[in-house]
Write an enzyme that holds these catalytic residues in place. Sequence first.
Site, short mmCIF file in Angstrom:
data_model
loop_
_atom_site.label_atom_id
_atom_site.label_comp_id
_atom_site.label_asym_id
_atom_site.label_seq_id
_atom_site.Cartn_x
_atom_site.Cartn_y
_atom_site.Cartn_z
N ASN A 1 -4.78 19.09 -22.69
CA ASN A 1 -4.33 18.66 -23.91
C ASN A 1 -3.03 18.42 -23.84
O ASN A 1 -2.94 19.25 -24.92
CB ASN A 1 -4.97 19.11 -24.90
N LYS B 1 -4.84 13.42 -19.43
CA LYS B 1 -6.70 13.43 -19.46
C LYS B 1 -5.99 12.01 -20.85
O LYS B 1 -4.71 12.67 -21.79
CB LYS B 1 -6.26 14.20 -20.20
N GLU C 1 -11.79 12.37 -25.04
CA GLU C 1 -11.77 13.45 -26.81
C GLU C 1 -10.20 13.17 -27.69
O GLU C 1 -9.88 14.23 -27.99
CB GLU C 1 -11.66 15.01 -26.21
N ASP D 1 -20.24 18.68 -18.81
CA ASP D 1 -19.59 19.22 -19.20
C ASP D 1 -19.44 21.15 -18.70
O ASP D 1 -19.48 21.63 -18.94
CB ASP D 1 -19.57 19.24 -20.20
N GLU E 1 -13.39 18.90 -9.82
CA GLU E 1 -12.24 19.78 -10.85
C GLU E 1 -13.66 20.65 -11.01
O GLU E 1 -15.00 20.70 -11.73
CB GLU E 1 -12.60 18.97 -12.07
N GLU F 1 -15.94 29.39 -18.71
CA GLU F 1 -15.71 28.93 -20.77
C GLU F 1 -17.39 28.52 -20.75
O GLU F 1 -17.14 29.79 -22.08
CB GLU F 1 -15.45 27.19 -20.63
O1 GCW Z 1 -15.05 21.08 -21.90
C1 GCW Z 1 -13.83 20.42 -23.39
C2 GCW Z 1 -13.43 21.80 -23.45
C3 GCW Z 1 -12.21 21.30 -23.76
C4 GCW Z 1 -11.54 20.66 -22.72
C5 GCW Z 1 -12.16 19.75 -22.11
C6 GCW Z 1 -11.36 18.92 -21.00
C7 GCW Z 1 -8.85 20.71 -22.22
O2 GCW Z 1 -14.42 21.91 -24.47
O3 GCW Z 1 -11.51 22.56 -24.63
O4 GCW Z 1 -10.15 20.45 -22.84
O5 GCW Z 1 -13.73 19.99 -22.39
O6 GCW Z 1 -11.08 19.53 -19.98
O7 GCW Z 1 -10.82 17.94 -21.19
#
Ligand code: GCW
Length: 674
Positions: free
Chosen positions: A195, A276, A280, A358, A380, A386
């Site tokens: 981001n 990216k 999102e 995720d 990845e 997390e």
């Molecule tokens: O799982 C989500 C995370 C975000 C992250 C996103 C991603 C960097 O909660 O914090 O952003 O994935 O991988 O882009």
Amino acid sequence: LDGWLRYAPLPASISWPSVPKHIVVLNTTKTSPVYTAGQELQRGIQNILGQSCHFSSGKPDESIIVGTLDAYVSTYGNISQSVDLKDEGFWLSTENNIVQIVGQNERGALYGAFEYLSMLAQANFSSVAYASNPDAPIRWVNQWDNLDGSIERGYGGASIFFSNGTIVNNLTRVAEYARLLASVGINAVVINNVNANASILSPQNIDGLGRIADTMRPYGVQVGLSLYFASPTSGVQGQANLTTFDPLDPQVITWWGNVTDQIYERVPDLAGYLVKASSEGQPGPITYNRTLAQGANLFAKALQPHGGRVLFRAFVYNQLNESDWKADRANAAVDFFKPLDGEFDENVVVQIKYGPIDFQVREPASPLFANLFHTNAAIELEVTQEYLGQQTHLVYLPPLWNTVLDFDMRIDNKTSLVRDIIAGRTFNRSLGGYAAVVNVGTNQTWLGSHLSMANCYAYGRLAWNPTEDTTKIHEDWSRLTFGLDQNVVDTITHMALESWPAYENYSGNLGIQTLTDILYTHFGPNPQSQDNNGWGQWTRADHTTMGMDRTVSNGTGYSGTYPPEVAAMYENIESTPDNLLLWFHHVNYTQKLKSGKTVIQHFYDAHYAGAETAQTFAQQWQTLAGKIDRQRFDEQLYQLRYQAGHSIVWRDAIVNFYHNISGIADESGRVGNH
Ligand code: GCW
């Protein structure tokens, strides 16, 4: 601070054969990884064995020789054995009281030196002669560091790279990080958050980037950069400001070309970009109705003359409506990327999260790995925990990663392991490999927990050789980190191997996902947060049933995105493994598993079993009192006690939630009615 590179003195009880006292370094340029290798060998042997080594040149007898293959051959002629070295590999021989550490390139020589030192630090003086080559060229780590010094999903303190919008002055920690990464074969770090912020491209920050690259170069670790797709319209200080960021607009193409040239002027060996886009809320090519491939190729073309690569993230999905039975976020990556197969430039690598959602505690391997035949791919992973306890819970991750790396996609009904696909072997691709989000910070432990560093170490080892035994990797890490006492190694490794199954047991079972709070923190139990939102990580739990129907016959069709044999396995309840049942099927709580238990009883039992195992971690650790230095012992004990308590919070929250919603009693009478 040294992580696993402590070079602790060997205990006096051990006796060892003599090690050469001369080090011959076949490249004395100070910025060369070969020079670094010489320095590390001297420092390591001094600390581990208490032996001083002198640098010398010339005769090979009784020496440790370190250099590239070219330098070796021009100095000494051919190596006696035939040596098969691939890109960045090394040859290590300790035979006949000569130690040969010969890299295919300079970086390879440094890798070989670290391997030799790892042997010495573990009191391994065996005579060896072998070549070792990395399995894939991309072995990167990602840091989600923001320019203000915070780290997205980072649990080990502030950024070692940034503060106040710029690059920090003191880069000592950056050098230490590069040293750790190099010791396990990592060759690049993307230093800023995916981001991304456009201001990373200001002339001042490009210079800071240059300082970071200069700091890491002696370790053979290259710098990479995450880009904000709309940078051309962001008013970046010192750069032109455009009114569009359309990837096909000639002005935009020129803009990225210029910026890329400026960066390479200061960082001639930049690894490349990580992007990216259209994900999102991030801007991307889709903003202009362009394809993701057109977006990726914009950067690929700017990087191509400089030899750089674009890692383009496959984490692209839309918000969805849960009232639509066929809506499925897990389908997004294949929906977006499969039609673009073959349209990405040769220096683009699509970076794919291991599972389709995720970073959950268990996911099937992302089907995108089996849907790109003419596109480079990388996996990845996340070292930062997390969804997996954020370093306050012990979770050794390689066994989870292996469920994906070792997964056989059965493309054309033939063996097609994910690890072979990303290495480029399956489809004959030129590039591919590994990325892991690590997110170390300024904390002395790097990640915020001593034991979590095993994941960082193991990541590098697996990216080099994914067939290595994850238990052995952990034992090596443990010896290097906590010493050679067999009881210490066995205890910590035993805890590590129990940790992921325990976490899965007390968080989310049978493929339902982690059941953590998904809206904000991704920490702690919150099963109700999974549903009635647009994020699409749904469980669809009601009074009688739960799970996502991802079948072709009656559900979202996701199971059909795998090659036929795998698709058939997941399409049917009978052939779906229990641990992914609720990922693929919407069933009654009373559905019988292969184990004979019902789904709901499995939930109850697993949660009690997982929390019970977590109770033992602090106890196991306590048996090591006196065998580990006080500070690390106390700090880790504190966390393990926290985990013991929190695992009970997890257990009770989840079992009560499902007891309330289903009204089904626990056969063992533990849940409800107290
Ligand atoms: O799982 C989500 C995370 C975000 C992250 C996103 C991603 C960097 O909660 O914090 O952003 O994935 O991988 O882009």
